[in-house]
Design a protein around this motif. Sequence first.
Motif, PDB file in Angstrom:
ATOM      1  N   SER A 139      61.052  -0.927  72.760  1.00  0.00           N
ATOM      2  CA  SER A 139      59.860  -0.648  71.956  1.00  0.00           C
ATOM      3  C   SER A 139      58.923  -1.854  71.852  1.00  0.00           C
ATOM      4  O   SER A 139      57.754  -1.716  71.484  1.00  0.00           O
TER       5      SER A 139
ATOM      6  N   THR B 188      60.220  -6.948  64.650  1.00  0.00           N
ATOM      7  CA  THR B 188      59.368  -5.901  65.247  1.00  0.00           C
ATOM      8  C   THR B 188      58.671  -6.395  66.494  1.00  0.00           C
ATOM      9  O   THR B 188      58.352  -5.603  67.388  1.00  0.00           O
TER      10      THR B 188
ATOM     11  N   GLY C  11      54.024   0.339  66.052  1.00  0.00           N
ATOM     12  CA  GLY C  11      54.428   1.613  65.474  1.00  0.00           C
ATOM     13  C   GLY C  11      53.285   2.491  65.020  1.00  0.00           C
ATOM     14  O   GLY C  11      52.217   2.529  65.632  1.00  0.00           O
ATOM     15  N   THR C  12      53.499   3.180  63.895  1.00  0.00           N
ATOM     16  CA  THR C  12      52.528   4.141  63.365  1.00  0.00           C
ATOM     17  C   THR C  12      51.835   3.553  62.138  1.00  0.00           C
ATOM     18  O   THR C  12      51.998   2.382  61.806  1.00  0.00           O
TER      19      THR C  12
ATOM     20  N   ALA D 199      58.257   3.803  58.464  1.00  0.00           N
ATOM     21  CA  ALA D 199      58.691   4.499  59.677  1.00  0.00           C
ATOM     22  C   ALA D 199      58.805   3.521  60.847  1.00  0.00           C
ATOM     23  O   ALA D 199      59.733   3.610  61.666  1.00  0.00           O
ATOM     24  N   THR D 200      57.861   2.586  60.939  1.00  0.00           N
ATOM     25  CA  THR D 200      57.892   1.581  62.003  1.00  0.00           C
ATOM     26  C   THR D 200      59.150   0.719  61.885  1.00  0.00           C
ATOM     27  O   THR D 200      59.845   0.456  62.873  1.00  0.00           O
TER      28      THR D 200
ATOM     29  N   THR E 174      62.315   2.780  62.790  1.00  0.00           N
ATOM     30  CA  THR E 174      62.412   3.003  64.237  1.00  0.00           C
ATOM     31  C   THR E 174      62.936   1.751  64.936  1.00  0.00           C
ATOM     32  O   THR E 174      63.816   1.823  65.806  1.00  0.00           O
ATOM     33  N   THR E 175      62.408   0.592  64.544  1.00  0.00           N
ATOM     34  CA  THR E 175      62.863  -0.667  65.144  1.00  0.00           C
ATOM     35  C   THR E 175      64.326  -0.935  64.804  1.00  0.00           C
ATOM     36  O   THR E 175      65.126  -1.305  65.677  1.00  0.00           O
TER      37      THR E 175
ATOM     38  N   ALA F 234      66.658   1.220  64.007  1.00  0.00           N
ATOM     39  CA  ALA F 234      67.538   2.188  64.666  1.00  0.00           C
ATOM     40  C   ALA F 234      67.766   1.795  66.125  1.00  0.00           C
ATOM     41  O   ALA F 234      68.897   1.852  66.634  1.00  0.00           O
ATOM     42  N   GLU F 235      66.693   1.388  66.806  1.00  0.00           N
ATOM     43  CA  GLU F 235      66.841   0.948  68.191  1.00  0.00           C
ATOM     44  C   GLU F 235      67.699  -0.313  68.260  1.00  0.00           C
ATOM     45  O   GLU F 235      68.550  -0.464  69.138  1.00  0.00           O
TER      46      GLU F 235
ATOM     47  N   HIS G 146      67.270   5.503  54.591  1.00  0.00           N
ATOM     48  CA  HIS G 146      67.161   4.805  55.876  1.00  0.00           C
ATOM     49  C   HIS G 146      68.281   3.776  56.032  1.00  0.00           C
ATOM     50  O   HIS G 146      68.847   3.622  57.123  1.00  0.00           O
TER      51      HIS G 146
END
Length: 419
Positions: free
Chosen positions: A282, A301, A306-307, A312-313, A316-317, A319-320, A350
């Motif tokens: 990402s 990050t 991201g968004t 959410a950003t 996502t980071t 989780a990856e 989260h």
Amino acid sequence: MKQIVVHCRDTLTQVALLEERVLTEFYAERPVDKQLVGSVYIGKVVNVLPGMQAAFVDIGLDKNAFLYIDDLLPAHLDKIPLVKPSISELIQPGQKLLVQVIKEPLGTKGARITTHFSLPGRWIVYMPNADYVGVSRKISSEQERSRLKDVAEQLRRPGEGLIIRTVAEHETLVALERDLGVMRGDWEDVLRLAETSEAPLLLYREPGVLDRVVRDAFNDYVDELIIDDPVRGEALGRRVREMSEELAQRIHIYKKREPVFVAYPVKEQLERAMKRKVWLKSGGYLVLDRTEALTVIDVNTGKFTGTDDPEATVFTTNAEAAAEIARLLRLRDIGGIVLVDFIDMTSDKHRADIAALLEQEFRKDRTKTFAVGWTKLGLMEITRKKARESLDDSMFAVCGVCGGTGKVPIERASQGKRR
């Protein structure tokens, strides 16, 4: 697709495990570097330390091995006394003692040893003195677990212990009996040698890296094993054929001019994964720093924007990063305590999701790994069984200039630039 790729060169053997062409495990071995874990020695007790409830035993290595009292008391719970005796009541200096290595010498520490012996086979782990039966928790069918336990009880002799491995699922009594017979024979050889040998002496050694990986990881879920040495490939095929004709047909000899670790994406992935800074797809990245006591991983990050939703950003980071961290722990064989500084999350859900994701990824690891939980400072604490040198230690030497700090005095750095 799962693949095992083997590269043989002179005295070096390298084995890589790929899942969907992603490198997940890597092992390298030279004859002089054969691992000690699993080896059985007849040793001589050097020092007994009642204050530590431990002893040091000479098994013929540069440093004496460490034996803790729990590894000297009986393995089965019903025979362990409620109040432990002093270790000096159990062993004395100068005494010969049969022991097995359970942890490699690491840094300034000698090997860790035990008297709780275990010999792993293809289907069964044989424990000559454990007196119980266990079945791998990864076998989910209760009916199959019950069948395998009944088979094990039928096969074992009084006092013996057996653990049925995951790959034994649906195997026949004949296959399990054959596997057990080999290990019983090995153990009887050890006992015969121990009676007539002077200490210290090596009595039994675990097979080499290729044989271990084939024994532990080459199963019905592996699509192919590729090896670039025709002679060793043919010999391996003959041995595997004794276990399974179908698996033997999945062994392929690599004959192309291009190096096998280039044709299969091993070399590039290994070089990237061994760096201190590891990039995520990402655009985020991880920074790994190791000390003697623990490993610290920082999640960032980086280039990932991201968004419009910052939470959410971040999730996502993270989780990856969680999936990549689980892979790197396996690949680099990092053991002990691991602290991960994930990017701060405000959502309790989260945080729980990241912990669950880690646990899910750790199930793929053949070494016991646990996500202990979040500390009060918001760090994720992980433990992974540490038995041998990590890949970092076996592939890299400490820099003679910086002494392993990664830094040199500014004056020396300036002199280097002027040259």
